[in-house]
Structure formats: structure tokens, C-alpha cells
Enzyme design. Structure first.
Site, PDB file in Angstrom:
ATOM      1  N   ASP A  81      29.401  42.018  38.598  1.00  0.00           N
ATOM      2  CA  ASP A  81      29.312  40.846  39.469  1.00  0.00           C
ATOM      3  C   ASP A  81      30.241  41.002  40.664  1.00  0.00           C
ATOM      4  O   ASP A  81      29.836  40.814  41.821  1.00  0.00           O
ATOM      5  CB  ASP A  81      29.686  39.592  38.657  1.00  0.00           C
ATOM      6  CG  ASP A  81      29.662  38.336  39.503  1.00  0.00           C
ATOM      7  OD1 ASP A  81      28.685  38.151  40.252  1.00  0.00           O
ATOM      8  OD2 ASP A  81      30.621  37.549  39.420  1.00  0.00           O
ATOM      9  N   ASP A  99      39.549  49.068  39.323  1.00  0.00           N
ATOM     10  CA  ASP A  99      40.377  48.725  40.490  1.00  0.00           C
ATOM     11  C   ASP A  99      40.350  49.867  41.507  1.00  0.00           C
ATOM     12  O   ASP A  99      40.172  49.644  42.715  1.00  0.00           O
ATOM     13  CB  ASP A  99      41.810  48.328  40.083  1.00  0.00           C
ATOM     14  CG  ASP A  99      42.432  49.230  39.016  1.00  0.00           C
ATOM     15  OD1 ASP A  99      41.747  50.140  38.520  1.00  0.00           O
ATOM     16  OD2 ASP A  99      43.620  49.014  38.690  1.00  0.00           O
ATOM     17  N   LYS A 120      37.950  49.628  32.346  1.00  0.00           N
ATOM     18  CA  LYS A 120      39.384  49.309  32.388  1.00  0.00           C
ATOM     19  C   LYS A 120      39.947  49.608  31.003  1.00  0.00           C
ATOM     20  O   LYS A 120      40.584  48.762  30.379  1.00  0.00           O
ATOM     21  CB  LYS A 120      39.510  47.822  32.777  1.00  0.00           C
ATOM     22  CG  LYS A 120      40.842  47.380  33.299  1.00  0.00           C
ATOM     23  CD  LYS A 120      41.232  47.942  34.639  1.00  0.00           C
ATOM     24  CE  LYS A 120      42.695  47.568  34.871  1.00  0.00           C
ATOM     25  NZ  LYS A 120      43.350  48.351  35.905  1.00  0.00           N
ATOM     26  N   ASP A 136      29.399  41.857  45.021  1.00  0.00           N
ATOM     27  CA  ASP A 136      29.736  41.017  46.189  1.00  0.00           C
ATOM     28  C   ASP A 136      30.584  41.826  47.170  1.00  0.00           C
ATOM     29  O   ASP A 136      30.381  41.760  48.387  1.00  0.00           O
ATOM     30  CB  ASP A 136      30.505  39.751  45.772  1.00  0.00           C
ATOM     31  CG  ASP A 136      29.603  38.521  45.622  1.00  0.00           C
ATOM     32  OD1 ASP A 136      28.469  38.670  45.127  1.00  0.00           O
ATOM     33  OD2 ASP A 136      30.028  37.406  46.008  1.00  0.00           O
ATOM     34  N   TYR A 187      30.715  37.246  29.572  1.00  0.00           N
ATOM     35  CA  TYR A 187      29.693  36.222  29.805  1.00  0.00           C
ATOM     36  C   TYR A 187      29.018  35.778  28.506  1.00  0.00           C
ATOM     37  O   TYR A 187      28.147  34.924  28.534  1.00  0.00           O
ATOM     38  CB  TYR A 187      28.607  36.757  30.745  1.00  0.00           C
ATOM     39  CG  TYR A 187      28.997  36.791  32.213  1.00  0.00           C
ATOM     40  CD1 TYR A 187      30.058  37.570  32.663  1.00  0.00           C
ATOM     41  CD2 TYR A 187      28.265  36.065  33.147  1.00  0.00           C
ATOM     42  CE1 TYR A 187      30.388  37.615  34.006  1.00  0.00           C
ATOM     43  CE2 TYR A 187      28.592  36.111  34.501  1.00  0.00           C
ATOM     44  CZ  TYR A 187      29.650  36.886  34.921  1.00  0.00           C
ATOM     45  OH  TYR A 187      29.969  36.931  36.255  1.00  0.00           O
TER      46      TYR A 187
HETATM   47  C1  IPM Z   1      25.473  36.361  40.246  1.00  0.00           C
HETATM   48  C2  IPM Z   1      26.271  35.077  40.111  1.00  0.00           C
HETATM   49  C3  IPM Z   1      26.310  34.595  38.661  1.00  0.00           C
HETATM   50  C4  IPM Z   1      27.033  35.668  37.856  1.00  0.00           C
HETATM   51  C5  IPM Z   1      26.976  33.220  38.490  1.00  0.00           C
HETATM   52  C6  IPM Z   1      26.254  32.148  39.258  1.00  0.00           C
HETATM   53  C7  IPM Z   1      27.110  32.818  37.047  1.00  0.00           C
HETATM   54  O1  IPM Z   1      27.531  35.218  40.657  1.00  0.00           O
HETATM   55  O2  IPM Z   1      24.296  36.378  39.889  1.00  0.00           O
HETATM   56  O3  IPM Z   1      26.021  37.350  40.753  1.00  0.00           O
HETATM   57  O4  IPM Z   1      28.267  35.665  37.751  1.00  0.00           O
HETATM   58  O5  IPM Z   1      26.337  36.516  37.300  1.00  0.00           O
HETATM   59 MN    MN Z   2      27.808  37.074  41.713  1.00  0.00          MN
END
Ligand code: IPM
Ligand code: MN
Ligand code: NAD
Length: 358
Positions: free
Chosen positions: A246, A222, A189, A250, A138
Site C-alpha cells: 500500500d 525502508d 522487514k 503511493d 489487514y
Molecule cells: C488502497 C487503499 C486501501 C488500502 C484503504 C482504503 C483501506 O489505501 O487501496 O491502496 O489500504 O488498501
Molecule cells: Mn493505498
């Protein structure tokens, strides 16, 4: 308590809807529990960008950095801005610009009903991800050559510094010890990226040696994803790089009841006076925007994290209890098995905060 100033940034899509709930919860905490909180809303997001070309003005950045203790952000991201430049400037303007190196994402399933794994209960899922928030893929280092041609070259480089890696690993171990957790797991990794993630592994082992009371475990990311789904109970604290954090969070949100339940804090541990950023893990959810359907509980849990950061863990516990009650009594949105809209679910939380304070 010393007065706390909170900036509210709704942003895009469902962001303003969930931040409105967060703001009313903060007002209820102020009124009924005597917390000295003041909020100021900032008009930032795609609408503002499309209207007058402003993404994240330097004046706003400086005010947030120097005048405010916390920011509550909804989400940024809008299809009308194809490259989401505004979202990049706002979100990374705070994460990178304020050097908020710890992105702390608790993964707790709060109701058995929300646990999607057949052989597990809600109590099997309770860990915290420490996501490095200022480096990695990032960092914005890279470029393109011959764009648009068949020979196009695209490079994004992963940047890791000893300083950046060490401080997030230290934060994870310190948190584990302070919160009575037993294990810290590094997700990396280094088999595929020996240079960059070799550094992570070496630093992890060095810091782990200072914490003989904690189990230090290394997993390739992984395999970690496999185990998060097979056996979430084996995790306590996970520390990892920006991108892996990230993705893991999710995936892990699916164990919590979906994106509407996952909260996060971006901060500098051990610097309580430094401005911190609180945001639900979810995005602007364009499919739900404007429909009063977004689950506001992730944002309510963010307010809880903010109050704990301000020194009121009892407020965080109260808000968590109220969310749990909302889930068991189905005073919640459709995604978590209720029938309420965003506003009604938020009003119910506020009512319970006010009752608790009486
Ligand atoms: C998060 C989001 C952000 C990230 C995006 C919007 C850039 O997915 O806050 O998890 O990847 O950090
Ligand atoms: Mn995210
Ligand atoms: P998303 O998190 O917005 O949505 C993923 C799924 O989760 C969708 O099915 C959505 O309906 C659901 N969901 C999200 N929030 C919910 C809530 N509060 N209640 C119930 N369900 C919810 O992810 P996406 O679709 O990949 O991204 C949409 C936009 O948001 C993109 O522009 C992306 O870049 C942006 N984004 C911003 C942030 C942020 O501001 N921190 C985080 C993630 C994504």
C-alpha cells in the site's frame, strides 16, 4: 469472445466521476471493437449507507462472485462516516471475501514531463508491485482493552500463512518470467520482525531457486523506498506484504504523475473466470469531489488491465497509447499539466477509441 459482465461501483467522492469515464470507455470498446461487454451499476457507498444502513449486502456479494467477471470500483471513503465502516465492508468484502490475493499495481511513468526526478526519464520508471492482498496487518486480528482510559491497550496482529505468502511470491515470479522481466525484489522487514518476515524470506529463497533465469533480490522496505526515489530503473517486479505494498505504491505514484495515473487489479492469477476487481490506486479525493477535476486516466488504465485480463492485451495497449497521446498533447486534467475537466478528458479518450475502431 464469451460475454463478460462487469459491475460498476462508483463509491464515494471522485469515485463515481472516474467510473463514469470507465463505463463510457467500456461502451466504446464494445461498440467499435466488437467486445461482448455488459455493465451493471451497483449503488454502494457512503450515500447508500447513510440512507438505509446498507454497506455490502450478502445478495450483492453473491451476485458479484457468481455472475460477474469483473468489478470496476472508483473509491470508497467519506468523512460523514467517521469509521468508514461501509468502505471497509465494500473493499475488503471483495478483496478478502473473494480471496483476490494478488493486488497488482503497475508503476509506469508514461511521459517525461511527469517524471519528477531530475536525472531520470519516464522510461526509467517501469516496474510492477505484487502486493499480498488477504493477510498481514489487514487481516483484522486484534482488539482493544480499557478503551478510552489511560491504560488503553490496542493490538493489531500481522497474520501470515505459508500458503498466503507462497502464492503471492509464486505469482510474482511467474509474472516476471511470462512478461520477460529479469528481476524480482522482495521488500520485507525481517530484521525487525524475524518471525513474520522470516517466513517471507525463506519462502522467497525457495521459490527463487526454481527460477534460475531471474535475479532474486532482497531489500528491507525502508531501503527499497530510498532506491525507488533514487533509482527506479533498478526495479522490475517487487513482491511484498499488504501494508508495505500500500505504502510503496503511493510513493511510486509520485513517479507516475500522481494518484490520478496509478491503476491496479485485484485478482487470482491463472483463474481468468474468477471475478476480479479493478480500481485506481487513489482514494475518494474529497478535495476534488464534485468539481470535475479528478484525473480519469488511472481508471482508463484500469479498464486496460481489465481488457488484458479478458484476453485482449491489444485493447490495453490502445488505451495506454491514447493516455500517452493525451499527455503529450495536453488533452488531460490539471494535475498532469492539461486544462480539461474529468468529463472532457474522458470524452476525448472515448473519441479516440471510436476513431481507432473505424
Ligand atoms: C488502497 C487503499 C486501501 C488500502 C484503504 C482504503 C483501506 O489505501 O487501496 O491502496 O489500504 O488498501
Ligand atoms: Mn493505498
Ligand atoms: P486520495 O488518494 O483520495 O488523495 C490523495 C491525494 O491525491 C489528494 O491530494 C488528491 O487530491 C489526489 N488525488 C487522488 N485521486 C486523484 C485523481 N483521480 N486525480 C487527481 N488527483 C487525485 O487519498 P486520501 O486523501 O488519503 O484518502 C481519501 C479517502 O479515500 C479516505 O477515506 C481513504 O480511506 C479513501 N481511500 C480509498 C481507496 C479505495 O477505495 N481503494 C484508496 C485510497 C484511499
Amino acid at each position: 469472445m464469451a460475454p463478460k459482465k462487469i459491475a460498476l461501483i462508483g463509491g464515494d467522492g471522485v469515485g463515481p466521476e472516474v467510473v463514469a469515464v470507465g463505463a463510457s470507455v467500456l461502451a466504446a470498446l464494445r461498440d467499435t471493437r466488437g467486445r461482448d461487454l455488459s455493465c451493471e451499476a451497483f449503488d454502494l457507498g457512503a450515500e447508500r449507507f447513510l440512507r438505509d444502513g446498507v454497506t455490502f449486502p450478502a445478495e450483492t456479494r453473491d451476485r458479484l462472485r457468481h455472475e460477474f467477471h469483473a468489478v470496476l470500483l472508483g473509491a470508497v471513503g467519506d468523512r460523514r462516516v467517521p469509521d468508514n465502516r461501509h468502505a471497509h465492508d465494500i473493499l475488503f468484502g471483495m478483496r478478502f471475501g473473494f480471496d483476490l490475493y494478488a493486488n497488482i499495481r503497475p508503476v509506469q511513468c508514461l511521459d517525461d514531463r511527469l517524471m519528477p526526478l531530475r536525472h531520470h526519464r519516464a522510461s526509467d520508471c517501469d516496474f510492477v508491485v505484487f502486493r499480498e492482498n488477504t493477510e498481514g496487518l489487514y487481516a483484522g486480528v486484534g482488539g482493544t482493552l480499557k478503551q478510552g482510559s489511560p491504560q488503553e491497550v490496542a493490538i493489531t496482529e500481522a497474520v501470515y500463512t505459508r500458503h498466503g505468502v507462497e502464492r503471492i511470491i509464486r505469482a510474482a515470479f511467474a509474472f516476471a518470467r511470462a512478461s520477460g522481466r529479469k528481476k524480482v525484489t522482495l521488500a520485507d522487514k525481517h530484521n525487525a520482525m524475524p518471525h513474520a518476515h522470516g517466513l517471507w524470506l525463506r519462502v522467497f529463497r525457495e521459490v527463487a531457486a526454481e527460477y534460475p533465469d531471474l535475479t532474486a533480490e532482497h531489500l528491507f522496505v525502508d531501503a527499497l523506498c530510498l532506491f525507488v526515489v533514487q533509482d527506479p530503473g533498478r526495479f522490475d517486479v517487487i513482491v511484498t506484504c499488504n501494508l508495505f505494498g500500500d505504502i510503496i505504491t503511493d510513493l511510486a505514484a509520485a513517479l507516475q504523475g500522481g494518484m490520478g495515473m496509478a491503476a491496479s487489479a485485484n485478482l487470482r492469477p491463472d483463474e481468468p473466470e474468477h471475478v476480479a476487481l479493478f480500481e485506481p490506486v487513489h482514494g475518494s479525493a474529497p478535495d476534488l469531489a464534485g468539481k470535475d477535476r479528478a484525473n480519469p486516466f488511472a481508471t482508463v488504465l484500469c479498464v486496460g488491465m481489465m481488457m488484458a485480463h479478458f484476453g485482449f492485451p491489444e485493447d490495453q495497449a490502445l488505451l495506454r497509447d491514447i493516455v500517452c497521446e493525451g499527455l503529450t498533447t495536453r488533452r488531460c486534467t490539471v494535475d498532469v499539466g492539461g486544462e480539461l475537466g474529468t468529463r472532457a478528458a474522458g470524452e476525448w479518450v472515448v473519441e479516440r477509441v471510436r476513431q481507432a475502431g473505424r
